[in-house]
Design a protein around this motif. Sequence first.
Motif, PDB file in Angstrom:
ATOM      1  N   HIS A  80       0.817  -1.219   0.000  1.00 38.02           N
ATOM      2  CA  HIS A  80       0.000   0.000   0.000  1.00 38.02           C
ATOM      3  C   HIS A  80       0.850   1.269   0.000  1.00 38.02           C
ATOM      4  N   TRP A  81       1.898   1.276  -0.801  1.00 38.64           N
ATOM      5  CA  TRP A  81       2.727   2.475  -0.900  1.00 38.64           C
ATOM      6  C   TRP A  81       2.028   3.576  -1.703  1.00 38.64           C
ATOM      7  N   ARG A  82       1.156   3.178  -2.636  1.00 36.17           N
ATOM      8  CA  ARG A  82       0.428   4.104  -3.506  1.00 36.17           C
ATOM      9  C   ARG A  82       1.378   4.966  -4.351  1.00 36.17           C
ATOM     10  N   ILE A  83       2.481   4.360  -4.789  1.00 37.65           N
ATOM     11  CA  ILE A  83       3.399   5.039  -5.704  1.00 37.65           C
ATOM     12  C   ILE A  83       2.936   4.832  -7.146  1.00 37.65           C
ATOM     13  N   LEU A  84       2.619   3.587  -7.462  1.00 35.45           N
ATOM     14  CA  LEU A  84       2.217   3.239  -8.826  1.00 35.45           C
ATOM     15  C   LEU A  84       0.713   2.993  -8.888  1.00 35.45           C
ATOM     16  N   ASP A  85      -0.071   4.019  -8.649  1.00 35.01           N
ATOM     17  CA  ASP A  85      -1.502   3.902  -8.882  1.00 35.01           C
ATOM     18  C   ASP A  85      -1.747   3.667 -10.369  1.00 35.01           C
TER      19      ASP A  85
END
Length: 569
Positions: A312-317
């Motif tokens: 769940h880093w949400r870097i590569l949405d």
Amino acid sequence: MPLMKRVLLVLLLFAGVVCATTPHALAQDTLYDVEGVEFSDGQDTVDTAAYIATPDDVVFTDGQDTTAGQDTTATAAINNASAGGDAPQTLWGIFIAGLIGGFAAFLMPCIYPMVPLTVSFFTKQSGTRAKGVINALLYGLFIIVIYVALGMLVTLIFGASALNEAASSAWFNLLFFIIIIVFAISFLGAFEITLPSRFVNKIDEKSNRGGLLGLFFMAFTLALVSFSCTGPIIGYLLVEAVSKGSLMGPAMGMLGFSVALAIPFMLFAFFPSLLKEMPKSGGWLNTVKVSLGFLELALAFKFLSNVDLAYHWRILDREVFLSIWIVIFGMFGLYLLGKLKFSHDSSVPFISVPRLFFAIAILSFTVYMVPGLWGAPLKALSAWLPPSPTQDFNLHQAGLATAAPQASTGLVKKYGDVFHAPHGIDAFYDYDQALAYSKQVGKPVLLDFTGWSCVNCRKMEESVWPDPQVLKRLKEDYILASLYVDDRTKLDESEQYVSAFSGKNITTVGRKWSDLQQSRFGVNAQPYYVIIDSEGNQLVPAQAYNEDIQNYLNFLNSGMDAFHSKRLN
């Protein structure tokens, strides 16, 4: 244009399109739930070999039958049978990927120019045509033996446990991402990956001995000399095979690669006259190499996406991932049109017709992806892209979300801040909460065992679930419980436990649902769909990956019939 050149161009186009648009596997994915090496702690690697259930191993820890009125062991056997086709089909997928990689490698600058020299040896030095044919067969066989041995060596070095761990371990996926980026940069011309020249020369000297040993070292020399071109392709194939967690994956990948590489050498030795139709070596070979570099650069981001989703880093949405791919393939198309030039490229005074058609295909693919920035489903790429709920601005999902509000809207969902179901489905992400709500509203539960890195889960969600009839059933007739088996969200200490099924420490959300799937249903493959009643009893045989919409609709309808029939009785 000579016939042989047409054939080679068609093979290259086929390889590029397949590499760019096909998913990792041909059947449902097997996501082995292993902690691996985590960033937050130093837990030991879990041996997932013990996790895979057989009918005799199934343990039901909550005292409930899995299927009402059925023998639980038989049910487990049925469930295993339904998912048991995954391994063979996944191996076939790896083999086909190797086959495509081998044909692409044949067109590389390090191999293609060697064909006339090698064939000349067999036709002139063997004495007779029959002996030349036999030597060519042996040469091809030794190529296959060498590369398959390399695949087996990878398995022996890493072992089954490490191969399984690679499927969802952050460190492994990050390492794979870096490796493939390096390979891509090499293909783009920044440097060459070569083996020590002294070692290559020693092997080459032994190829002059003659006989079987000489032929073996000739094949070995080919593998070593061409490593700067084949290394990135082999590396990517091995990374793909390892990431699937299949014990025989590396060997199968190398078998496909070596067969494709050996066939042209043997074919030209059998029919030397075909050499006259071969296109001459030239700048087009480097174009092939750079083209594969663009493809590897794009494919590398899938491994980074796997880690980004699980943690769940949400870097590569989704929109970020698409933006990267649009830029890469846009530059690829411009390169084919001669608008970009790398250091080793020859000057292109004009654009040939085949090159123009390649550019049209790549740029059309680029334009196809653009609407995805605003939420278009892009079904052809659904297996590769991050899930649509990760997209911040999604016009398509906004329309679906307002189509049919559900009764549970406003209910505080456990893990609702972490997971989001596609198409406006008001799903649950906790098994017990879904059962409790099922009792409250009197609807059956559809257990959706899924995973962040499960490519076929995304295909089902983007190809089957949006169907109006299917979506109506999911929204109105079922309580959907999406259980992610590879998620790394930590469980509260009060919820952590030691599995009675596997004896492992269950410390994350993913491990909890993986343990539930294996202990209750004897299966560790995703996607996997189970319909249960409010007491947790399975109502109909489970379903695995199948993109037939009517089949899935029949499955949902049969579950509703079984649920209502049981309530009447």
